[in-house]
Design an enzyme around this catalytic site. Structure first.
Site, PDB file in Angstrom:
ATOM      1  N   LYS A  75      44.494  41.513  34.057  1.00  0.00           N
ATOM      2  CA  LYS A  75      43.876  42.001  32.834  1.00  0.00           C
ATOM      3  C   LYS A  75      44.140  41.029  31.683  1.00  0.00           C
ATOM      4  O   LYS A  75      45.099  40.244  31.731  1.00  0.00           O
ATOM      5  CB  LYS A  75      44.457  43.366  32.457  1.00  0.00           C
ATOM      6  CG  LYS A  75      44.170  44.482  33.437  1.00  0.00           C
ATOM      7  CD  LYS A  75      44.862  45.755  32.991  1.00  0.00           C
ATOM      8  CE  LYS A  75      44.626  46.891  33.966  1.00  0.00           C
ATOM      9  NZ  LYS A  75      43.247  47.413  33.895  1.00  0.00           N
ATOM     10  N   ARG A 111      41.429  53.615  43.135  1.00  0.00           N
ATOM     11  CA  ARG A 111      40.584  54.300  44.112  1.00  0.00           C
ATOM     12  C   ARG A 111      41.044  54.044  45.544  1.00  0.00           C
ATOM     13  O   ARG A 111      40.791  54.860  46.432  1.00  0.00           O
ATOM     14  CB  ARG A 111      39.121  53.902  43.916  1.00  0.00           C
ATOM     15  CG  ARG A 111      38.810  52.443  44.180  1.00  0.00           C
ATOM     16  CD  ARG A 111      37.504  51.996  43.551  1.00  0.00           C
ATOM     17  NE  ARG A 111      37.600  51.954  42.096  1.00  0.00           N
ATOM     18  CZ  ARG A 111      36.573  51.647  41.293  1.00  0.00           C
ATOM     19  NH1 ARG A 111      35.379  51.376  41.819  1.00  0.00           N
ATOM     20  NH2 ARG A 111      36.722  51.603  39.988  1.00  0.00           N
TER      21      ARG A 111
END
Length: 229
Positions: free
Chosen positions: A9, A83
């Site tokens: 990030k 996920r």
């Protein structure tokens, strides 16, 4: 903590990624509230967890992994790691329990913040009655949700030439395609997904909000009042 892994990030506001465990924290919060209220309900909490950091053994873009269900997943972005944990948690629940319903919650996508801001959590459900019950509980507690589409049309975004699916579906409808990814592992379940990336914490003053614990508790209270245990 979620640094994004190899798909790291940007540095700005990365300190807020300590709040990326708010979904797991909400499970603990709901379980604690139910225990303290001594609610007559069979409730199981499952919290898959991992730190997502760059490492010599970390997943790389282009890797193929096999989920607990046996379905294969092409990793296109290592920052879509939540996920991968949740899909195995759903499989684990299906294999070990016979639940009346399953609700997962996670700070899953930045896309839900673009869509809904911080006022509402994104709600996805494969049963209309479950969606209505969660929406009603959220309205009552001021912990609101907004139902988003879970249409099969969006599944095509997850196509992969090398695996059963890719772990991301591109920039468009990012929260929706993330939910559609999870739905592949929940088709046999009465299931709802809460994307709480916008509602679980705030920046000023910085801190967690404890959402969606109020919604979950009211939902469970409604079930005990209706005799659904």
């Amino acid at each position: 903590f979620d640094a994004g892994g190899i798909s790291i990030k940007p540095a700005a506001a990365m300190d807020e990624m300590k709040y990326d465990m708010c979904g797991g924290a909400a499970v603990f919060g709901a379980m604690k509230a139910v225990a303290e209220l001594d609610l007559p309900i069979n409730l199981v909490g499952v919290v898959p967890s991992s730190e997502n950091l760059p490492d010599g053994m970390a997943n790389k873009p282009g890797d193929i992994v096999t989920s607990m269900s046996g379905q294969t997943i092409e990793i296109l972005n290592t920052d879509a790691e939540g996920r991968l944990l949740l899909c195995d948690a759903l499989t684990y629940v299906e294999q070990h329990y016979d639940p009346d319903c399953v609700i997962d919650m996670a700070t899953l996508t930045g896309a839900v913040i673009v869509a809904l801001g911080s006022h509402a959590s994104g709600l996805y459900a494969n049963q209309p009655a479950l969606a209505r019950a969660l929406t009603s509980a959220g309205e009552y507690m001021g912990d609101r949700v907004w139902e988003m589409p879970l249409w099969e049309d969006y599944q095509s975004a997850l196509k992969s030439p090398f695996a059963d699916m890719a772990n991301v579906g591109g920039r468009e409808a990012g929260s929706v395609t993330a939910a559609c990814f999870l739905h592949r592992y929940a088709r046999k379940l009465r299931w709802a997904h809460l994307d709480i990336a916008g509602s679980a914490w705030k920046q000023s003053p910085k801190g967690a909000t404890a959402r969606p614990v109020p919604l979950l508790l009211q939902f469970l209270l409604q079930r005990t009042e209706n005799g659904d245990s």
